[in-house]
Scaffold this active site. Structure first.
Site, mmCIF file in Angstrom:
data_model
loop_
_atom_site.group_PDB
_atom_site.id
_atom_site.type_symbol
_atom_site.label_atom_id
_atom_site.label_comp_id
_atom_site.label_asym_id
_atom_site.label_seq_id
_atom_site.Cartn_x
_atom_site.Cartn_y
_atom_site.Cartn_z
ATOM 1 N N THR A 143 5.699 37.325 105.218
ATOM 2 C CA THR A 143 4.882 37.526 106.415
ATOM 3 C C THR A 143 4.882 38.963 106.907
ATOM 4 O OG1 THR A 143 5.248 35.266 107.112
ATOM 5 C CG2 THR A 143 4.639 36.797 108.834
ATOM 6 N N SER B 199 8.243 31.445 98.877
ATOM 7 C CA SER B 199 8.318 30.104 98.276
ATOM 8 C C SER B 199 8.262 30.201 96.747
ATOM 9 C CB SER B 199 7.152 29.238 98.751
ATOM 10 O OG SER B 199 7.100 29.245 100.141
ATOM 11 N N ASP C 252 11.207 32.217 104.299
ATOM 12 C CA ASP C 252 11.435 30.834 103.857
ATOM 13 C C ASP C 252 12.626 30.677 102.915
ATOM 14 O OD1 ASP C 252 9.363 30.056 105.452
ATOM 15 O OD2 ASP C 252 7.895 29.886 103.838
ATOM 16 N N THR D 89 21.295 30.481 107.051
ATOM 17 C CA THR D 89 20.330 29.407 106.848
ATOM 18 C C THR D 89 19.130 29.700 107.738
ATOM 19 O OG1 THR D 89 22.110 27.820 106.532
ATOM 20 C CG2 THR D 89 20.002 26.898 107.163
ATOM 21 N N THR E 242 28.403 19.540 103.485
ATOM 22 C CA THR E 242 27.997 18.652 104.579
ATOM 23 C C THR E 242 26.550 18.896 105.007
ATOM 24 O OG1 THR E 242 28.383 18.031 106.881
ATOM 25 C CG2 THR E 242 29.068 20.254 106.258
ATOM 26 N N GLN E 243 25.921 17.819 105.466
ATOM 27 C CA GLN E 243 24.560 17.934 106.010
ATOM 28 C C GLN E 243 24.568 18.591 107.392
ATOM 29 O OE1 GLN E 243 22.539 14.134 105.977
ATOM 30 N NE2 GLN E 243 23.058 13.763 103.842
ATOM 31 N N CYS E 244 25.749 18.645 108.024
ATOM 32 C CA CYS E 244 25.840 19.279 109.344
ATOM 33 C C CYS E 244 25.636 20.777 109.190
ATOM 34 C CB CYS E 244 27.209 19.049 109.973
ATOM 35 S SG CYS E 244 27.556 17.328 110.302
HETATM 36 N N1 ASP Z 1 5.818 31.918 103.792
HETATM 37 C C1 ASP Z 1 6.427 33.172 104.183
HETATM 38 C C2 ASP Z 1 7.465 33.531 103.134
HETATM 39 O O1 ASP Z 1 8.564 33.048 103.173
HETATM 40 C C3 ASP Z 1 7.055 33.029 105.517
HETATM 41 C C4 ASP Z 1 7.697 34.289 106.057
HETATM 42 O O2 ASP Z 1 7.705 35.342 105.475
HETATM 43 O O3 ASP Z 1 8.241 34.217 107.143
HETATM 44 O O4 ASP Z 1 7.164 34.302 102.245
#
Ligand code: ASP
Length: 345
Positions: free
Chosen positions: A16, A62, A93, A169, A280-282
């Site tokens: 982004t 992604s 992401d 995270t 853990t999922q926590c």
């Molecule tokens: N979809 C974008 C990415 O992870 C979201 C971002 O940059 O915040 O490349």
């Protein structure tokens, strides 16, 4: 390093931070890195050299994968002696995965590698990107009076906080404070001053040689438990062809159902040499398998304790260890030891 030869390599992978709205569709699309500099004229006010390297084409994070991580490691290691520090602009992401992977792949790192990005494109008036970028550059070049870098680690800087990369995270898809390091204190906070939390920062006693690693093995799966999970689902995952390791996301302090078929399936997989790591999922806290019987039985089945690891860190550490062709026993042993400050044992 004296201020005269301070320099930063700014690596733009995509995300982004470097996007612009398509006038026709309204969708966010990558634009050229030249335009990034046009939108941040402040970059020219730094008195040291800032060189750039752009992924072509830029990637939405992604699409990040081990191939792209290898490319980053190659760019950093090829340029290691030429720069004070490195700033990586990356989509949010999967930034926590990339930061975790790099922390293992850049063994012996003694210079800052700071990943950052933004929630709003840098061309947008209210963007968080400028702040994140400019402060990251400052952190990447910050040195002690003896010339040593203050933060010789792979980190994420986001919304005023510098965090150890393999502890992070992404936890918010809306707010500017998108990242958290739930199980480890922040390494620095940026307000009027940048305050470094020196006690928590990893410093190597003597200057280590950088040892870049390129081999990763992706034959792993993440299995998230939920009440009612079916035996055929567990079976399908564990019988995946070529599977070498599983990150098992359990409940609370590392607990799972006590059903006989469940424990038997896990036990059999461990016997076959599949490494199963309990995380853990926590968001916060650590796995303690000896605490409840439900966890203890997992330990008996041969499952490895993931301590307070994030899933992102467990996944990339497994890829890294399996890439070494270690025996399952060796991978299990190394999963229980911090390699880059990723777990507290
Ligand atoms: N979809 C974008 C990415 O992870 C979201 C971002 O940059 O915040 O490349």
């Amino acid at each position: 390093m004296s201020p005269d030869n301070t320099s930063v390599l700014l690596i733009y992978t995509g995300g982004t931070i470097g996007m612009i709205e398509n006038a026709e569709t309204g969708a966010l699309e990558n634009f050229n890195f030249e335009q990034l500099q046009k939108h941040v004229p402040e970059l020219q006010r730094f008195t040291f050299r800032i060189d750039t390297y752009q992924f072509d084409p830029p990637m939405d994070s992604s699409d990040m994968d081990p191939e792209a991580w290898r490319k980053l490691v190659r760019v950093i290691s090829d340029n290691y002696n030429r720069y004070t520090g490195f700033v990586i602009l990356h989509g949010t992401d999967t930034m926590a995965y990339t930061a975790s992977a790099l922390s293992f792949m850049l063994e012996g790192l003694s210079k800052p590698v700071i990943l950052t990005g933004s929630q709003l494109p840098i061309g947008v008036l209210r963007t968080d990107g400028k702040e994140n970028l400019l402060t990251s550059i400052e952190i990447a070049t910050a040195c002690r009076s003896n010339g040593q870098p203050i933060v010789p680690e792979v980190c994420i800087f986001f919304e005023n906080h510098l965090m150890r990369g393999n502890r992070t995270t992404k936890m918010n898809a809306e707010n500017f404070n998108a990242f958290r390091s739930f199980n480890y204190p922040v390494l620095a906070s940026a307000g009027i001053h940048i305050k470094y939390n020196n006690v928590q920062i990893q410093v190597h006693g003597n200057r280590n040689e950088l040892k870049p690693h390129y081999l990763l093995d992706t034959n792993i799966a993440v299995l998230k438990l939920f009440p009612g999970i079916q035996e055929n689902v567990i079976e399908a995952v564990l019988s995946t062809k070529g599977l070498k390791a599983v990150v098992l996301e359990t409940y609370g302090s590392g607990n799972a159902p006590r059903k006989t078929w469940f424990l038997q399936r896990l036990h059999d997989a461990c016997e076959q040499g599949i490494v199963i790591v309990n995380v853990t999922q926590c968001s916060s806290g650590t796995v303690e398998m000896e605490r409840y019987e439900t966890g203890y039985q997992l330990m008996q089945a041969g499952i490895v304790c993931g301590y307070d690891s994030t899933t992102e860190s467990a996944v990339t550490k497994l890829m890294f260890l399996l890439g070494h062709d270690y025996s399952p026993a060796k991978v299990r042993e190394l999963m229980s030891r911090p390699l880059a400050g990723e777990i507290t044992v």
